[in-house]
Write a protein that holds these residues in place. Structure first.
Motif, PDB file in Angstrom:
ATOM      1  N   UNK A 277      -5.570   1.807   6.183  1.00  0.00           N
ATOM      2  CA  UNK A 277      -5.726   1.541   4.785  1.00  0.00           C
ATOM      3  C   UNK A 277      -6.601   2.370   4.299  1.00  0.00           C
ATOM      4  N   UNK A 278      -7.667   3.067   5.023  1.00  0.00           N
ATOM      5  CA  UNK A 278      -8.552   3.984   4.481  1.00  0.00           C
ATOM      6  C   UNK A 278      -7.758   5.349   4.178  1.00  0.00           C
TER       7      UNK A 278
ATOM      8  N   UNK B  91      -6.692   5.629  -4.268  1.00  0.00           N
ATOM      9  CA  UNK B  91      -6.318   4.727  -5.603  1.00  0.00           C
ATOM     10  C   UNK B  91      -4.930   4.620  -5.933  1.00  0.00           C
ATOM     11  N   UNK B  92      -4.217   6.007  -5.898  1.00  0.00           N
ATOM     12  CA  UNK B  92      -2.883   6.138  -6.488  1.00  0.00           C
ATOM     13  C   UNK B  92      -1.857   6.034  -5.346  1.00  0.00           C
ATOM     14  N   UNK B  93      -2.377   5.871  -3.981  1.00  0.00           N
ATOM     15  CA  UNK B  93      -1.408   5.458  -3.005  1.00  0.00           C
ATOM     16  C   UNK B  93      -0.991   6.641  -2.338  1.00  0.00           C
ATOM     17  N   UNK B  94      -1.523   7.695  -2.597  1.00  0.00           N
ATOM     18  CA  UNK B  94      -1.223   8.857  -1.613  1.00  0.00           C
ATOM     19  C   UNK B  94      -2.283   8.934  -0.668  1.00  0.00           C
ATOM     20  N   UNK B  95      -1.701   9.485   0.472  1.00  0.00           N
ATOM     21  CA  UNK B  95      -2.635   9.679   1.665  1.00  0.00           C
ATOM     22  C   UNK B  95      -3.599  10.888   1.490  1.00  0.00           C
ATOM     23  N   UNK B  96      -5.132  10.688   2.105  1.00  0.00           N
ATOM     24  CA  UNK B  96      -6.005  11.523   1.683  1.00  0.00           C
ATOM     25  C   UNK B  96      -5.791  12.739   2.611  1.00  0.00           C
TER      26      UNK B  96
ATOM     27  N   UNK C 108       0.948  -1.100   0.006  1.00  0.00           N
ATOM     28  CA  UNK C 108      -0.175  -0.029   0.089  1.00  0.00           C
ATOM     29  C   UNK C 108       0.886   1.222   0.090  1.00  0.00           C
ATOM     30  N   UNK C 109       0.474   2.436  -0.613  1.00  0.00           N
ATOM     31  CA  UNK C 109       1.192   3.561  -0.648  1.00  0.00           C
ATOM     32  C   UNK C 109       1.555   3.766  -2.100  1.00  0.00           C
TER      33      UNK C 109
END
Length: 131
Positions: A121-122, A126-131, A40-41
């Motif tokens: 995970x939330x 979808x690009x692996x960037x943190x929201x 992830x990431x």
């Protein structure tokens, strides 16, 4: 006496609600057992299992190039989405939700730890960037 029982009940429910929200920092630590198979990431790639960027809200069986089991790919998994409740169920016992799935992980029995992993995970789109 009733107000004491009500206060204790309120505190218990508040604590349970807080635990359900999950702690992303604790989830990052708990996710380490998942890293042998999942990434992830930014730059996450499919390993033994699919990458998990944007998993919360993503359709089942939707990572391009990953060969899903029949339980999770289009058809059986069509129009199903990985929401928090479904992820919690899956992380409790993957074989409950996908009996013929490839994931051999036995699950996470502690509800708080599952909530932490989901909170971690939330954070990722979808690009692996943190929201």
């Amino acid at each position: 006496m009733r107000w004491i029982v009500a206060a204790v009940t309120l505190v218990a429910f508040a604590g349970a609600a807080h635990a359900e929200a999950g702690d992303p920092a604790k989830g990052e630590q708990a996710f380490k057992v998942c890293m042998a198979c999942h990434a992830v990431g930014p730059g996450a790639k499919t390993k033994v299992g699919p990458e998990l960027n944007g998993i919360v809200g993503r359709k089942w069986g939707s990572v391009e190039g990953y060969s899903y089991s029949a339980d999770l790919k289009a058809g059986n998994g069509a129009n199903k989405v990985w929401d928090e409740a479904t992820l919690d169920d899956y992380l409790t016992n993957p074989k409950h939700l996908a009996p013929h799935g490839k994931m051999s992980f036995p699950g996470i029995s502690q509800a708080g730890k599952r909530a932490d992993v989901i909170a971690f995970l939330k954070q990722f789109d979808a690009s692996g960037n943190k929201k």
